[in-house]
Write an enzyme that holds these catalytic residues in place. Structure first.
Site, PDB file in Angstrom:
ATOM      1  N   ASN A   1      -4.914   5.786  -0.922  1.00  0.00           N
ATOM      2  CA  ASN A   1      -4.297   6.052   0.365  1.00  0.00           C
ATOM      3  C   ASN A   1      -3.671   7.562   0.223  1.00  0.00           C
ATOM      4  OD1 ASN A   1      -5.056   3.782   1.627  1.00  0.00           O
ATOM      5  ND2 ASN A   1      -3.071   2.831   1.438  1.00  0.00           N
TER       6      ASN A   1
ATOM      7  N   HIS B   1      -3.281  -3.438  -6.116  1.00  0.00           N
ATOM      8  CA  HIS B   1      -3.348  -2.862  -4.755  1.00  0.00           C
ATOM      9  C   HIS B   1      -5.071  -3.145  -4.380  1.00  0.00           C
ATOM     10  CE1 HIS B   1      -3.630   0.101  -1.257  1.00  0.00           C
ATOM     11  NE2 HIS B   1      -3.345  -1.086  -0.648  1.00  0.00           N
TER      12      HIS B   1
ATOM     13  N   GLU C   1      -6.213  -1.064  -7.402  1.00  0.00           N
ATOM     14  CA  GLU C   1      -5.532  -0.093  -8.022  1.00  0.00           C
ATOM     15  C   GLU C   1      -4.340  -1.025  -8.864  1.00  0.00           C
ATOM     16  OE1 GLU C   1      -5.706   3.930  -5.224  1.00  0.00           O
ATOM     17  OE2 GLU C   1      -4.513   2.056  -4.476  1.00  0.00           O
TER      18      GLU C   1
ATOM     19  N   SER D   1       0.572  -0.993  -0.208  1.00  0.00           N
ATOM     20  CA  SER D   1      -0.011  -0.114   0.234  1.00  0.00           C
ATOM     21  C   SER D   1       0.898   1.308   0.052  1.00  0.00           C
ATOM     22  CB  SER D   1      -0.837   0.067   1.274  1.00  0.00           C
ATOM     23  OG  SER D   1      -0.106  -0.211   2.456  1.00  0.00           O
TER      24      SER D   1
HETATM   25  N1  CAA Z   1     -19.759 -13.670   2.144  1.00  0.00           N
HETATM   26  C1  CAA Z   1     -20.579 -13.031   1.380  1.00  0.00           C
HETATM   27  N2  CAA Z   1     -20.970 -11.885   1.540  1.00  0.00           N
HETATM   28  C2  CAA Z   1     -20.872 -11.322   2.613  1.00  0.00           C
HETATM   29  C3  CAA Z   1     -20.170 -11.826   3.614  1.00  0.00           C
HETATM   30  C4  CAA Z   1     -19.820 -13.121   3.365  1.00  0.00           C
HETATM   31  N3  CAA Z   1     -19.011 -13.918   4.290  1.00  0.00           N
HETATM   32  N4  CAA Z   1     -20.062 -10.978   4.543  1.00  0.00           N
HETATM   33  C5  CAA Z   1     -20.848 -10.039   4.466  1.00  0.00           C
HETATM   34  N5  CAA Z   1     -21.389 -10.076   2.992  1.00  0.00           N
HETATM   35  C6  CAA Z   1     -22.181  -9.289   2.318  1.00  0.00           C
HETATM   36  C7  CAA Z   1     -23.356  -8.706   3.236  1.00  0.00           C
HETATM   37  O1  CAA Z   1     -24.423  -9.731   3.114  1.00  0.00           O
HETATM   38  C8  CAA Z   1     -23.519  -7.358   2.679  1.00  0.00           C
HETATM   39  O2  CAA Z   1     -24.375  -7.470   1.555  1.00  0.00           O
HETATM   40  P1  CAA Z   1     -25.543  -6.464   0.926  1.00  0.00           P
HETATM   41  O3  CAA Z   1     -24.867  -5.334   0.935  1.00  0.00           O
HETATM   42  O4  CAA Z   1     -25.986  -7.192  -0.255  1.00  0.00           O
HETATM   43  O5  CAA Z   1     -26.428  -6.550   2.151  1.00  0.00           O
HETATM   44  C9  CAA Z   1     -22.191  -6.677   2.566  1.00  0.00           C
HETATM   45  O6  CAA Z   1     -21.128  -7.796   2.086  1.00  0.00           O
HETATM   46  C10 CAA Z   1     -21.773  -6.021   3.644  1.00  0.00           C
HETATM   47  O7  CAA Z   1     -21.532  -6.698   4.788  1.00  0.00           O
HETATM   48  P2  CAA Z   1     -22.379  -6.290   6.232  1.00  0.00           P
HETATM   49  O8  CAA Z   1     -23.692  -5.870   6.258  1.00  0.00           O
HETATM   50  O9  CAA Z   1     -21.773  -7.492   7.204  1.00  0.00           O
HETATM   51  O10 CAA Z   1     -21.253  -5.340   6.710  1.00  0.00           O
HETATM   52  P3  CAA Z   1     -21.347  -3.589   6.589  1.00  0.00           P
HETATM   53  O11 CAA Z   1     -22.548  -3.395   5.669  1.00  0.00           O
HETATM   54  O12 CAA Z   1     -21.307  -3.133   7.830  1.00  0.00           O
HETATM   55  O13 CAA Z   1     -19.988  -3.672   5.590  1.00  0.00           O
HETATM   56  C11 CAA Z   1     -17.790  -3.068   5.499  1.00  0.00           C
HETATM   57  C12 CAA Z   1     -18.719  -3.775   6.188  1.00  0.00           C
HETATM   58  C13 CAA Z   1     -17.927  -3.482   3.860  1.00  0.00           C
HETATM   59  C14 CAA Z   1     -16.313  -3.368   5.822  1.00  0.00           C
HETATM   60  C15 CAA Z   1     -18.124  -1.427   5.441  1.00  0.00           C
HETATM   61  O14 CAA Z   1     -18.173  -1.010   6.655  1.00  0.00           O
HETATM   62  C16 CAA Z   1     -17.093  -0.600   4.539  1.00  0.00           C
HETATM   63  O15 CAA Z   1     -17.116  -0.477   3.373  1.00  0.00           O
HETATM   64  N6  CAA Z   1     -16.216  -0.087   5.384  1.00  0.00           N
HETATM   65  C17 CAA Z   1     -15.011   0.576   4.968  1.00  0.00           C
HETATM   66  C18 CAA Z   1     -13.918  -0.226   4.494  1.00  0.00           C
HETATM   67  C19 CAA Z   1     -12.761   0.585   4.123  1.00  0.00           C
HETATM   68  O16 CAA Z   1     -12.718   1.856   3.800  1.00  0.00           O
HETATM   69  N7  CAA Z   1     -12.016  -0.318   3.587  1.00  0.00           N
HETATM   70  C20 CAA Z   1     -10.493   0.332   3.079  1.00  0.00           C
HETATM   71  C21 CAA Z   1      -9.655   0.330   4.113  1.00  0.00           C
HETATM   72  S1  CAA Z   1      -8.074   1.172   3.514  1.00  0.00           S
HETATM   73  C22 CAA Z   1      -7.411  -0.177   2.713  1.00  0.00           C
HETATM   74  O17 CAA Z   1      -7.601  -1.377   2.781  1.00  0.00           O
HETATM   75  C23 CAA Z   1      -6.039   0.128   2.113  1.00  0.00           C
HETATM   76  C24 CAA Z   1      -4.850   0.272   2.791  1.00  0.00           C
HETATM   77  O18 CAA Z   1      -3.943   0.022   2.168  1.00  0.00           O
HETATM   78  C25 CAA Z   1      -4.774   0.822   4.261  1.00  0.00           C
END
Ligand code: CAA
Length: 288
Positions: A190, A140, A152, A119
């Site tokens: 990022n 990424h 990415e 990242s």
């Molecule tokens: N299998 C299949 N689908 C699943 C699943 C599984 N095991 N678990 C959950 N899902 C599905 C759910 O059914 C739901 O689907 P629908 O939208 O169709 O209802 C969807 O996935 C979302 O799941 P949840 O409802 O359980 O969870 P949520 O709505 O609270 O979302 C999240 C969780 C996706 C993490 C959300 O909170 C989010 O997008 N957060 C931000 C995460 C983010 O910004 N990540 C980037 C971090 S930075 C990075 O990674 C880069 C770096 O280098 C630092």
């Protein structure tokens, strides 16, 4: 499709997710971990996520089995020799990456594309660890990999256009949307996200608002799925701190400097979700 068989280095949070989405899309996928324990843990987390999908009605039980059948684990780098694409997702240690890519360069067929999920480290620098910089790229992914739709695709000044095209096609085949960018620290996401997270810690440290009010402000005011302090916990305070140091080193801009509170929390072992405590207490569900 030029890419048929995929290798993944590392079966931690990111490696496991990448291996899962690759296998789920039908690509035979080999994951390499050094320790049997780490491999077992990573494979266990994949099986658990797939079972969660079955329980939620998002995945057919047969597709879970097909995905697991496409996955194999190994401790040997030579088992990745015939892969068309190898994605590195080990810890952010340049020395370790140098050793892995250097060894694989001698083992793999000439056509194998090497990719890093880093990242914050330089794809260009990593490409110099091999004799195939034109077949080196950044891929990424975002956490949690199976749910986040973006990859990415990072090209260097040496990357072949055909390799970029193959990488984009593979991202599409695994159901992700690719954005293409050049090799600059943090790429697009990022570069924009990290100063935002650091600013959230800064305003919390300055007492502008409470933790919950900061998170609710951005969640409800901007429609973000989670607030910045919860997101920092989710990503890991140690990871965020580490990334901020690399950014600051590259750009020398105050907005990339780690706030003292972040540093103190990292020193105290409050790394967020992975250690059970950060800005939130993760022993509660949802974190409180
Ligand atoms: N299998 C299949 N689908 C699943 C699943 C599984 N095991 N678990 C959950 N899902 C599905 C759910 O059914 C739901 O689907 P629908 O939208 O169709 O209802 C969807 O996935 C979302 O799941 P949840 O409802 O359980 O969870 P949520 O709505 O609270 O979302 C999240 C969780 C996706 C993490 C959300 O909170 C989010 O997008 N957060 C931000 C995460 C983010 O910004 N990540 C980037 C971090 S930075 C990075 O990674 C880069 C770096 O280098 C630092």
């Amino acid at each position: 499709m030029a890419i048929q068989k995929v290798g993944v280095l590392g079966c931690g949070l990111m490696g496991a997710g990448i291996a899962q989405v690759s296998a789920q899309a039908g690509f035979p996928t080999v994951v390499r971990e050094v320790s049997p324990n780490a491999l077992e843990k990573g494979m266990g987390s994949i099986a658990k996520f797939l079972q969660g999908g079955v329980d939620k009605g998002k995945l057919a039980a047969a597709d879970k089995e097909k995905t697991l059948a496409n996955l194999s684990g190994t401790a040997e780098l030579k088992d990745l020799a015939d892969c068309d694409l190898i994605i590195e997702a080990v810890t952010e240690n340049l020395g370790l990456k140098r050793e892995l890519f250097g060894t694989l360069d001698g083992l793999c067929k000439p056509g194998t594309v090497f990719a890093s999920n880093t990242s914050s480290l330089s794809i260009t620098e990593m490409s110099t660890f091999t004799k195939r910089p034109e077949r080196f790229i950044g891929l990424h992914f975002f956490n949690p990999v199976p749910l986040m739709k973006l990859v990415e695709v990072v090209k260097t000044v040496r990357t072949d256009a055909a390799v970029v095209a193959d990488a984009n096609a593979w991202c599409m085949a695994i159901g992700k949307t690719a954005v293409n960018c050049g090799d600059s620290t943090g790429f697009v996401v990022n570069r924009l996200l990290v100063p935002y997270m650091l600013d959230a810690v800064r305003v919390f440290e300055q007492g502008l608002a409470s933790r919950d009010d900061i998170d609710n402000a951005m969640k409800l005011g901007c429609g973000y799925p989670m607030g910045p302090l919860l997101l920092t916990d989710y990503v890991g305070l140690d990871t965020t701190y580490y990334i901020s140091e690399i950014f600051f080193d590259e750009f020398k801009e105050a907005r990339f400097a780690a706030p003292p509170l972040l540093k103190r929390m990292v020193l105290a072992g409050l790394h967020g979700r992975k250690t059970g405590r950060g800005f939130y207490d993760w022993s509660q569900n949802p974190p409180a």
